[in-house]
Scaffold this motif. Sequence first.
Motif, PDB file in Angstrom:
ATOM      1  N   ASN A   1     -36.003  61.726-109.575  1.00  0.00           N
ATOM      2  CA  ASN A   1     -35.478  62.969-110.098  1.00  0.00           C
ATOM      3  C   ASN A   1     -33.870  62.956-109.902  1.00  0.00           C
ATOM      4  N   ASP A   2     -33.158  64.086-110.167  1.00  0.00           N
ATOM      5  CA  ASP A   2     -31.857  64.072-110.077  1.00  0.00           C
ATOM      6  C   ASP A   2     -31.158  63.896-108.573  1.00  0.00           C
ATOM      7  N   ASN A   3     -32.240  64.439-107.525  1.00  0.00           N
ATOM      8  CA  ASN A   3     -31.634  64.451-106.183  1.00  0.00           C
ATOM      9  C   ASN A   3     -32.699  63.534-105.151  1.00  0.00           C
ATOM     10  N   SER A   4     -33.782  62.970-106.046  1.00  0.00           N
ATOM     11  CA  SER A   4     -34.839  62.713-105.082  1.00  0.00           C
ATOM     12  C   SER A   4     -35.585  61.574-105.765  1.00  0.00           C
ATOM     13  N   VAL A   5     -36.143  60.774-105.054  1.00  0.00           N
ATOM     14  CA  VAL A   5     -37.269  59.663-105.266  1.00  0.00           C
ATOM     15  C   VAL A   5     -38.763  59.890-104.716  1.00  0.00           C
ATOM     16  N   VAL A   6     -39.734  59.701-105.590  1.00  0.00           N
ATOM     17  CA  VAL A   6     -41.074  59.581-105.135  1.00  0.00           C
ATOM     18  C   VAL A   6     -41.740  58.649-104.815  1.00  0.00           C
ATOM     19  N   LEU A   7     -42.059  57.915-103.705  1.00  0.00           N
ATOM     20  CA  LEU A   7     -42.678  56.700-103.528  1.00  0.00           C
ATOM     21  C   LEU A   7     -44.074  57.250-103.255  1.00  0.00           C
ATOM     22  N   ARG A   8     -45.107  55.979-103.784  1.00  0.00           N
ATOM     23  CA  ARG A   8     -46.492  56.367-103.705  1.00  0.00           C
ATOM     24  C   ARG A   8     -47.046  55.223-102.891  1.00  0.00           C
ATOM     25  N   ARG A   9     -47.732  55.360-101.780  1.00  0.00           N
ATOM     26  CA  ARG A   9     -48.273  54.126-101.166  1.00  0.00           C
ATOM     27  C   ARG A   9     -49.786  54.407-101.323  1.00  0.00           C
TER      28      ARG A   9
ATOM     29  N   VAL B   1     -45.130  52.241-104.986  1.00  0.00           N
ATOM     30  CA  VAL B   1     -44.716  52.637-106.502  1.00  0.00           C
ATOM     31  C   VAL B   1     -43.791  53.505-106.528  1.00  0.00           C
ATOM     32  N   VAL B   2     -42.732  53.290-107.251  1.00  0.00           N
ATOM     33  CA  VAL B   2     -41.716  54.447-107.649  1.00  0.00           C
ATOM     34  C   VAL B   2     -42.232  55.385-108.710  1.00  0.00           C
ATOM     35  N   GLU B   3     -42.690  56.481-108.135  1.00  0.00           N
ATOM     36  CA  GLU B   3     -43.605  57.492-109.010  1.00  0.00           C
ATOM     37  C   GLU B   3     -42.613  58.241-109.762  1.00  0.00           C
ATOM     38  N   ARG B   4     -41.679  58.646-109.153  1.00  0.00           N
ATOM     39  CA  ARG B   4     -40.733  59.756-109.992  1.00  0.00           C
ATOM     40  C   ARG B   4     -39.200  59.321-109.342  1.00  0.00           C
TER      41      ARG B   4
ATOM     42  N   VAL C   1     -31.362  53.308-106.243  1.00  0.00           N
ATOM     43  CA  VAL C   1     -30.950  52.189-105.297  1.00  0.00           C
ATOM     44  C   VAL C   1     -31.457  52.745-103.864  1.00  0.00           C
ATOM     45  N   ILE C   2     -32.372  51.928-103.231  1.00  0.00           N
ATOM     46  CA  ILE C   2     -33.270  52.280-101.969  1.00  0.00           C
ATOM     47  C   ILE C   2     -32.935  51.011-101.224  1.00  0.00           C
ATOM     48  N   ASP C   3     -32.088  51.279-100.297  1.00  0.00           N
ATOM     49  CA  ASP C   3     -31.799  50.144 -99.193  1.00  0.00           C
ATOM     50  C   ASP C   3     -31.387  48.849 -99.787  1.00  0.00           C
ATOM     51  N   GLY C   4     -30.388  49.314-100.974  1.00  0.00           N
ATOM     52  CA  GLY C   4     -29.651  48.224-101.492  1.00  0.00           C
ATOM     53  C   GLY C   4     -30.387  47.439-102.574  1.00  0.00           C
ATOM     54  N   VAL C   5     -31.729  47.974-102.890  1.00  0.00           N
ATOM     55  CA  VAL C   5     -32.571  47.299-103.911  1.00  0.00           C
ATOM     56  C   VAL C   5     -32.490  48.410-105.254  1.00  0.00           C
ATOM     57  N   THR C   6     -32.238  47.807-106.353  1.00  0.00           N
ATOM     58  CA  THR C   6     -32.302  48.606-107.575  1.00  0.00           C
ATOM     59  C   THR C   6     -33.817  48.925-108.051  1.00  0.00           C
TER      60      THR C   6
ATOM     61  N   LYS D   1     -52.761  56.772-101.612  1.00  0.00           N
ATOM     62  CA  LYS D   1     -52.773  58.093-101.906  1.00  0.00           C
ATOM     63  C   LYS D   1     -51.587  58.980-101.075  1.00  0.00           C
ATOM     64  N   LEU D   2     -50.911  58.209-100.215  1.00  0.00           N
ATOM     65  CA  LEU D   2     -49.796  58.738 -99.266  1.00  0.00           C
ATOM     66  C   LEU D   2     -48.440  58.996-100.424  1.00  0.00           C
ATOM     67  N   ARG D   3     -47.674  60.021-100.526  1.00  0.00           N
ATOM     68  CA  ARG D   3     -46.524  59.986-101.163  1.00  0.00           C
ATOM     69  C   ARG D   3     -45.361  60.332-100.119  1.00  0.00           C
ATOM     70  N   GLU D   4     -44.139  59.711-100.215  1.00  0.00           N
ATOM     71  CA  GLU D   4     -43.003  60.012 -99.674  1.00  0.00           C
ATOM     72  C   GLU D   4     -41.857  60.190-100.492  1.00  0.00           C
ATOM     73  N   THR D   5     -41.326  61.334-100.220  1.00  0.00           N
ATOM     74  CA  THR D   5     -39.828  61.955-101.038  1.00  0.00           C
ATOM     75  C   THR D   5     -38.873  61.562-100.292  1.00  0.00           C
ATOM     76  N   LEU D   6     -37.876  60.615-101.148  1.00  0.00           N
ATOM     77  CA  LEU D   6     -36.602  60.120-100.615  1.00  0.00           C
ATOM     78  C   LEU D   6     -35.491  61.126-101.106  1.00  0.00           C
ATOM     79  N   ILE D   7     -34.729  61.959-100.231  1.00  0.00           N
ATOM     80  CA  ILE D   7     -33.703  62.808-100.772  1.00  0.00           C
ATOM     81  C   ILE D   7     -32.189  62.363-100.749  1.00  0.00           C
ATOM     82  N   LEU D   8     -31.687  62.309-101.715  1.00  0.00           N
ATOM     83  CA  LEU D   8     -30.103  61.601-102.034  1.00  0.00           C
ATOM     84  C   LEU D   8     -29.212  62.383-100.911  1.00  0.00           C
ATOM     85  N   PHE D   9     -29.120  63.812-101.041  1.00  0.00           N
ATOM     86  CA  PHE D   9     -28.364  64.484-100.090  1.00  0.00           C
ATOM     87  C   PHE D   9     -29.235  65.390 -99.301  1.00  0.00           C
ATOM     88  N   PRO D  10     -29.770  64.884 -98.328  1.00  0.00           N
ATOM     89  CA  PRO D  10     -30.636  65.720 -97.147  1.00  0.00           C
ATOM     90  C   PRO D  10     -29.962  66.933 -96.761  1.00  0.00           C
TER      91      PRO D  10
END
Length: 125
Positions: free
Chosen positions: A93-101, A88-91, A72-77, A103-112
């Motif tokens: 993981n247990d504590n993170s999500v990798v987004l790809r735009r 695109v939701v690339e991966r 769930v990212i910003d209220g969107v499943t 060639k650019l990748r952004e990692t969102l962490i659940l408990f930073p």
Amino acid sequence: MDSTMKRLLGVMGLALPLLAGAQQLQDPTRAPAGLTAAAAAAGAVEGEGVPAAPRLQSILIGAAPNNRRLAVIDGVTVTQGGKFADAVVERINDNSVVLRRGKLRETLILFPQTPGGLHASGNKR
């Protein structure tokens, strides 16, 4: 006025100053003052044309055999391989999500990690 009524009024007269000084109950679901101040400061920056970074709110990983992964990212499943906004939701993981735009990748962490080495949950890493 009878004596019972006079006593009742006397007791109420003594109780009113105590009630006036009583502390107001706080809403238990309200964020602590420090967090709301930080959010307000972040909002001021965001209001200046800087877009808010997406916030990872939850990760759900199903049991075997399929191990279905949702986030769930910003209220969107979203699902792994699915889309979130222009990414695109690339991966997931247990504590993170990798987004790809592109060639650019952004990692969102659940408990930073927070200052002082504590996680948002309050436990040392």
